[in-house]
Scaffold this active site. Structure first.
Site, PDB file in Angstrom:
ATOM      1  N   ARG A  91       0.836  -1.219   0.000  1.00 21.09           N
ATOM      2  CA  ARG A  91       0.000   0.000   0.000  1.00 21.09           C
ATOM      3  C   ARG A  91       0.868   1.265   0.000  1.00 21.09           C
ATOM      4  O   ARG A  91       0.539   2.267   0.637  1.00 21.09           O
ATOM      5  CB  ARG A  91      -0.955   0.046   1.200  1.00 21.09           C
ATOM      6  N   GLU A 138      -3.932   4.516   6.206  1.00 21.85           N
ATOM      7  CA  GLU A 138      -3.734   4.273   4.779  1.00 21.85           C
ATOM      8  C   GLU A 138      -4.323   5.468   4.011  1.00 21.85           C
ATOM      9  O   GLU A 138      -3.839   5.862   2.961  1.00 21.85           O
ATOM     10  CB  GLU A 138      -4.481   2.992   4.405  1.00 21.85           C
ATOM     11  N   SER A 154     -10.578   0.824   4.164  1.00 24.62           N
ATOM     12  CA  SER A 154      -9.767   0.588   5.365  1.00 24.62           C
ATOM     13  C   SER A 154      -9.073   1.886   5.761  1.00 24.62           C
ATOM     14  O   SER A 154      -8.377   2.479   4.935  1.00 24.62           O
ATOM     15  CB  SER A 154      -8.694  -0.452   5.087  1.00 24.62           C
TER      16      SER A 154
HETATM   17  P1  FAD Z   1      -8.366   9.948  -4.347  1.00 23.10           P
HETATM   18  O1  FAD Z   1      -9.033   9.664  -3.044  1.00 23.10           O
HETATM   19  O2  FAD Z   1      -8.974  10.953  -5.232  1.00 23.10           O
HETATM   20  O3  FAD Z   1      -6.859  10.335  -4.053  1.00 23.10           O
HETATM   21  C1  FAD Z   1      -6.084   9.569  -3.157  1.00 23.10           C
HETATM   22  C2  FAD Z   1      -4.667  10.151  -3.105  1.00 23.10           C
HETATM   23  O4  FAD Z   1      -4.033   9.976  -4.371  1.00 23.10           O
HETATM   24  C3  FAD Z   1      -4.641  11.660  -2.834  1.00 23.10           C
HETATM   25  O5  FAD Z   1      -3.491  11.941  -2.073  1.00 23.10           O
HETATM   26  C4  FAD Z   1      -4.528  12.267  -4.231  1.00 23.10           C
HETATM   27  O6  FAD Z   1      -3.910  13.533  -4.227  1.00 23.10           O
HETATM   28  C5  FAD Z   1      -3.684  11.232  -4.953  1.00 23.10           C
HETATM   29  N1  FAD Z   1      -3.995  11.138  -6.382  1.00 23.10           N
HETATM   30  C6  FAD Z   1      -5.218  10.855  -6.919  1.00 23.10           C
HETATM   31  N2  FAD Z   1      -5.117  10.829  -8.265  1.00 23.10           N
HETATM   32  C7  FAD Z   1      -3.833  11.109  -8.566  1.00 23.10           C
HETATM   33  C8  FAD Z   1      -3.120  11.259  -9.795  1.00 23.10           C
HETATM   34  N3  FAD Z   1      -3.707  11.115 -10.985  1.00 23.10           N
HETATM   35  N4  FAD Z   1      -1.796  11.579  -9.735  1.00 23.10           N
HETATM   36  C9  FAD Z   1      -1.176  11.740  -8.543  1.00 23.10           C
HETATM   37  N5  FAD Z   1      -1.800  11.621  -7.348  1.00 23.10           N
HETATM   38  C10 FAD Z   1      -3.113  11.310  -7.370  1.00 23.10           C
HETATM   39  N6  FAD Z   1      -7.860   0.477  -1.665  1.00 23.10           N
HETATM   40  C11 FAD Z   1      -7.140  -0.652  -1.873  1.00 23.10           C
HETATM   41  O7  FAD Z   1      -5.914  -0.597  -2.089  1.00 23.10           O
HETATM   42  N7  FAD Z   1      -7.726  -1.870  -1.864  1.00 23.10           N
HETATM   43  C12 FAD Z   1      -9.055  -2.036  -1.658  1.00 23.10           C
HETATM   44  O8  FAD Z   1      -9.541  -3.147  -1.675  1.00 23.10           O
HETATM   45  C13 FAD Z   1      -9.843  -0.866  -1.405  1.00 23.10           C
HETATM   46  N8  FAD Z   1     -11.156  -0.951  -1.158  1.00 23.10           N
HETATM   47  C14 FAD Z   1     -11.883   0.168  -0.887  1.00 23.10           C
HETATM   48  C15 FAD Z   1     -13.257   0.032  -0.613  1.00 23.10           C
HETATM   49  C16 FAD Z   1     -14.028   1.154  -0.342  1.00 23.10           C
HETATM   50  C17 FAD Z   1     -15.495   1.005  -0.030  1.00 23.10           C
HETATM   51  C18 FAD Z   1     -13.431   2.447  -0.381  1.00 23.10           C
HETATM   52  C19 FAD Z   1     -14.253   3.670  -0.148  1.00 23.10           C
HETATM   53  C20 FAD Z   1     -12.075   2.583  -0.653  1.00 23.10           C
HETATM   54  C21 FAD Z   1     -11.292   1.444  -0.898  1.00 23.10           C
HETATM   55  N9  FAD Z   1      -9.917   1.535  -1.183  1.00 23.10           N
HETATM   56  C22 FAD Z   1      -9.186   0.395  -1.428  1.00 23.10           C
HETATM   57  C23 FAD Z   1      -9.254   2.839  -1.192  1.00 23.10           C
HETATM   58  C24 FAD Z   1      -9.366   3.591  -2.556  1.00 23.10           C
HETATM   59  O9  FAD Z   1     -10.442   3.132  -3.293  1.00 23.10           O
HETATM   60  C25 FAD Z   1      -8.096   3.444  -3.396  1.00 23.10           C
HETATM   61  O10 FAD Z   1      -6.983   3.909  -2.682  1.00 23.10           O
HETATM   62  C26 FAD Z   1      -8.209   4.213  -4.728  1.00 23.10           C
HETATM   63  O11 FAD Z   1      -7.074   3.940  -5.529  1.00 23.10           O
HETATM   64  C27 FAD Z   1      -8.342   5.713  -4.540  1.00 23.10           C
HETATM   65  O12 FAD Z   1      -8.655   6.281  -5.792  1.00 23.10           O
HETATM   66  P2  FAD Z   1      -9.256   7.757  -5.924  1.00 23.10           P
HETATM   67  O13 FAD Z   1      -9.249   8.121  -7.349  1.00 23.10           O
HETATM   68  O14 FAD Z   1     -10.557   7.824  -5.229  1.00 23.10           O
HETATM   69  O15 FAD Z   1      -8.157   8.575  -5.120  1.00 23.10           O
HETATM   70  P1  NAP Z   2     -10.261 -10.416   5.365  1.00 22.48           P
HETATM   71  O1  NAP Z   2     -10.408 -11.335   4.195  1.00 22.48           O
HETATM   72  O2  NAP Z   2     -11.251 -10.456   6.468  1.00 22.48           O
HETATM   73  O3  NAP Z   2      -8.797 -10.578   5.978  1.00 22.48           O
HETATM   74  C1  NAP Z   2      -8.377  -9.779   7.089  1.00 22.48           C
HETATM   75  C2  NAP Z   2      -6.938  -9.366   6.843  1.00 22.48           C
HETATM   76  O4  NAP Z   2      -6.144 -10.521   6.767  1.00 22.48           O
HETATM   77  C3  NAP Z   2      -6.810  -8.608   5.544  1.00 22.48           C
HETATM   78  O5  NAP Z   2      -6.417  -7.322   5.853  1.00 22.48           O
HETATM   79  C4  NAP Z   2      -5.786  -9.395   4.723  1.00 22.48           C
HETATM   80  O6  NAP Z   2      -4.638  -8.613   4.395  1.00 22.48           O
HETATM   81  C5  NAP Z   2      -5.319 -10.522   5.615  1.00 22.48           C
HETATM   82  N1  NAP Z   2      -5.458 -11.824   4.929  1.00 22.48           N
HETATM   83  C6  NAP Z   2      -6.569 -12.605   4.840  1.00 22.48           C
HETATM   84  N2  NAP Z   2      -6.277 -13.753   4.171  1.00 22.48           N
HETATM   85  C7  NAP Z   2      -4.972 -13.683   3.820  1.00 22.48           C
HETATM   86  C8  NAP Z   2      -4.087 -14.537   3.114  1.00 22.48           C
HETATM   87  N3  NAP Z   2      -4.502 -15.730   2.632  1.00 22.48           N
HETATM   88  N4  NAP Z   2      -2.806 -14.135   2.923  1.00 22.48           N
HETATM   89  C9  NAP Z   2      -2.384 -12.946   3.401  1.00 22.48           C
HETATM   90  N5  NAP Z   2      -3.170 -12.080   4.069  1.00 22.48           N
HETATM   91  C10 NAP Z   2      -4.453 -12.442   4.300  1.00 22.48           C
HETATM   92  O7  NAP Z   2     -10.160  -8.913   4.818  1.00 22.48           O
HETATM   93  P2  NAP Z   2     -11.292  -7.910   4.374  1.00 22.48           P
HETATM   94  O8  NAP Z   2     -11.218  -6.755   5.270  1.00 22.48           O
HETATM   95  O9  NAP Z   2     -12.578  -8.611   4.142  1.00 22.48           O
HETATM   96  O10 NAP Z   2     -10.722  -7.448   2.965  1.00 22.48           O
HETATM   97  C11 NAP Z   2     -10.602  -8.369   1.896  1.00 22.48           C
HETATM   98  C12 NAP Z   2      -9.541  -7.862   0.920  1.00 22.48           C
HETATM   99  O11 NAP Z   2      -9.972  -6.630   0.358  1.00 22.48           O
HETATM  100  C13 NAP Z   2      -8.203  -7.601   1.581  1.00 22.48           C
HETATM  101  O12 NAP Z   2      -7.183  -7.953   0.686  1.00 22.48           O
HETATM  102  C14 NAP Z   2      -8.209  -6.101   1.824  1.00 22.48           C
HETATM  103  O13 NAP Z   2      -6.922  -5.525   1.771  1.00 22.48           O
HETATM  104  C15 NAP Z   2      -9.063  -5.597   0.675  1.00 22.48           C
HETATM  105  N6  NAP Z   2      -9.791  -4.381   1.082  1.00 22.48           N
HETATM  106  C16 NAP Z   2      -9.080  -3.228   1.163  1.00 22.48           C
HETATM  107  C17 NAP Z   2      -9.693  -2.049   1.529  1.00 22.48           C
HETATM  108  C18 NAP Z   2      -8.917  -0.763   1.551  1.00 22.48           C
HETATM  109  O14 NAP Z   2      -9.519   0.290   1.664  1.00 22.48           O
HETATM  110  N7  NAP Z   2      -7.616  -0.800   1.442  1.00 22.48           N
HETATM  111  C19 NAP Z   2     -11.049  -2.039   1.844  1.00 22.48           C
HETATM  112  C20 NAP Z   2     -11.728  -3.248   1.810  1.00 22.48           C
HETATM  113  C21 NAP Z   2     -11.098  -4.420   1.421  1.00 22.48           C
HETATM  114  P3  NAP Z   2      -4.529  -7.635   3.139  1.00 22.48           P
HETATM  115  O15 NAP Z   2      -5.372  -6.454   3.500  1.00 22.48           O
HETATM  116  O16 NAP Z   2      -3.079  -7.339   3.060  1.00 22.48           O
HETATM  117  O17 NAP Z   2      -5.043  -8.377   1.937  1.00 22.48           O
END
Ligand code: FAD
Ligand code: NAP
Length: 341
Positions: free
Chosen positions: A167, A337, A241
């Site tokens: 991340r 994050e 998250s």
């Molecule tokens: P923004 O919120 O608009 O921007 C985020 C940051 O990036 C800011 O600092 C902004 O300045 C910068 N930025 C945006 N665009 C650019 C660009 N073109 N150039 C340079 N900088 C830029 N993330 C995960 O990794 N995994 C997930 O599974 C995941 N699940 C999510 C689920 C939900 C319900 C929500 C709400 C969020 C989730 N996220 C997840 C977080 C988010 O969706 C990601 O980080 C996504 O990439 C953000 O995109 P955005 O366009 O909305 O970014």
């Molecule tokens: P989950 O499946 O309940 O698992 C809980 C945590 O354990 C997760 O954070 C995941 O890490 C880790 N995990 C589970 N199984 C794993 C495996 N086999 N190997 C390594 N790590 C494992 O998680 P959840 O909250 O429902 O989310 C599911 C997936 O969607 C995750 O990958 C999570 O990162 C992603 N997600 C991300 C966001 C976001 O905003 N970043 C929001 C929602 C969901 P990791 O997070 O490193 O995968």
């Protein structure tokens, strides 16, 4: 700049999925790289603070933004070359991430199906090397183009130069708010190798009655899991998250495990262990707790939510309280994050 629109002193409420109501001095919508350059050339002497925004799904605003918001809406999905194994797809950074996944899955190109339904734009993907269900953007990344906001140089970055981590990337660290990512090129597989290591995907495929899954099946399974578990930001403001899972050394882990035998952890890079931050937050009693207009979601402790009228400060204070209690109970620091402004 016919394709751009500019607005003054405007609420950012509809531009962030937390739904936080703060103002920015100005917003400009960017639809072409040439327009971005032209605008920055004309505007550079006037505005100091600039913020790039895609879908606003990974930001928390704690105050008004005293500056200019550049809203990225640069579109386009184009196959630029292909060979026996890969297709190289150049994507405008303002495309919606999930739309790209749908495009790839429909053509049976593999690599990003586990990243289905992640909100936001393609250009923000490399920013934190988006990841889910054992797959990260970097696994299918080829290169990106980004414009430096001061010099206006358009520079290409390969995988190594992006310094992707868990991340993380160089754009979230030393180049934060300095480069506008304008396009991302992906290397998608023509003969996909599926990653179904996460138990949730296996169970969902089983529930769907699928024994020999393809990319579309995996994408559908991920969509079904996410729709059942995650709060929809259109209904309940959130940014996914709030915290990253912390990575610690094996010796730190052994000490914690001695005290908390049920701790949820996974090996990551050699010598490191990833702790499930959501589990620790739940153990501290935060899951489902409502504090004022905010709280930790009832099904996903890691997701902080806005129940309607939360301020960014209120959400951030909750995050600080959660961080403190996790540190007191487990001796581990968890960090946001989400990008806090
Ligand atoms: P923004 O919120 O608009 O921007 C985020 C940051 O990036 C800011 O600092 C902004 O300045 C910068 N930025 C945006 N665009 C650019 C660009 N073109 N150039 C340079 N900088 C830029 N993330 C995960 O990794 N995994 C997930 O599974 C995941 N699940 C999510 C689920 C939900 C319900 C929500 C709400 C969020 C989730 N996220 C997840 C977080 C988010 O969706 C990601 O980080 C996504 O990439 C953000 O995109 P955005 O366009 O909305 O970014
Ligand atoms: P989950 O499946 O309940 O698992 C809980 C945590 O354990 C997760 O954070 C995941 O890490 C880790 N995990 C589970 N199984 C794993 C495996 N086999 N190997 C390594 N790590 C494992 O998680 P959840 O909250 O429902 O989310 C599911 C997936 O969607 C995750 O990958 C999570 O990162 C992603 N997600 C991300 C966001 C976001 O905003 N970043 C929001 C929602 C969901 P990791 O997070 O490193 O995968």
């Amino acid at each position: 700049m016919s394709s751009n629109s500019t607005k003054d002193n405007i609420s950012l409420k509809s531009y962030n999925t937390f739904g936080i109501d703060v103002n920015a001095n100005k917003i400009i919508t960017i639809e072409e790289v040439s327009d971005l350059r032209k605008f920055l050339e004309e505007d550079s002497h006037r505005v100091k603070n600039r913020l790039i925004l895609g879908g606003g799904s990974n930001v928390l605003f704690t105050k008004n933004f005293d500056g200019l918001v550049l809203l990225n809406r640069i579109r386009g999905i184009e196959i630029i070359k292909e060979d026996e194994e890969f297709v190289f797809v150049k994507v405008g950074a303002g495309e919606e991430w999930h739309e790209l996944v749908v495009w790839a899955v429909d053509k049976s190109y593999g690599g990003i199906e586990n990243l289905s339904l992640i909100p936001g734009s393609v250009g923000a993907g490399p920013m934190q090397n988006i990841g889910a269900y054992g797959v990260e953007l970097k696994d299918s990344f080829y290169e990106l183009e980004a414009m430096h906001l001061q010099t206006l140089e358009l520079k290409k970055f390969n995988t190594e130069e992006c310094q992707f981590g868990y991340r993380e990337s160089i754009f979230k660290q030393q180049y934060k708010d300095q480069f506008f990512i304008t396009s991302v090129t992906f290397k998608l597989k023509k003969h996909p190798q599926l990653n179904i290591t996460y138990g949730a995907i296996q169970s969902e495929l089983k529930a769907m009655g699928i024994e020999q899954p393809n990319v579309k099946d995996v994408s559908n399974a991920v969509i079904r899991i996410r729709q059942s578990k995650l709060p929809d930001p259109k209904i309940l403001g959130n940014a996914g998250s709030f915290f990253k899972n912390p990575e610690i050394t094996i010796s730190q882990f052994e000490k914690i495990k001695a005290e908390h035998p049920a701790i949820v952890a996974y090996p990551t890079t050699p010598g490191k262990i990833k702790l499930a931050a959501g589990w620790m937050i739940e153990q501290c009693g935060w899951k489902g707790k409502v504090i004022g207009h905010t709280g930790s979601h009832k099904d996903q402790a890691l997701v902080l939510v806005n129940y309607g009228n939360a301020t960014g400060d209120e959400v951030y204070q909750l995050a600080l309280d959660i961080k403190k209690s996790v540190f007191e109970k487990f001796g581990v620091e968890i960090n946001p994050e989400v990008n806090v402004y």
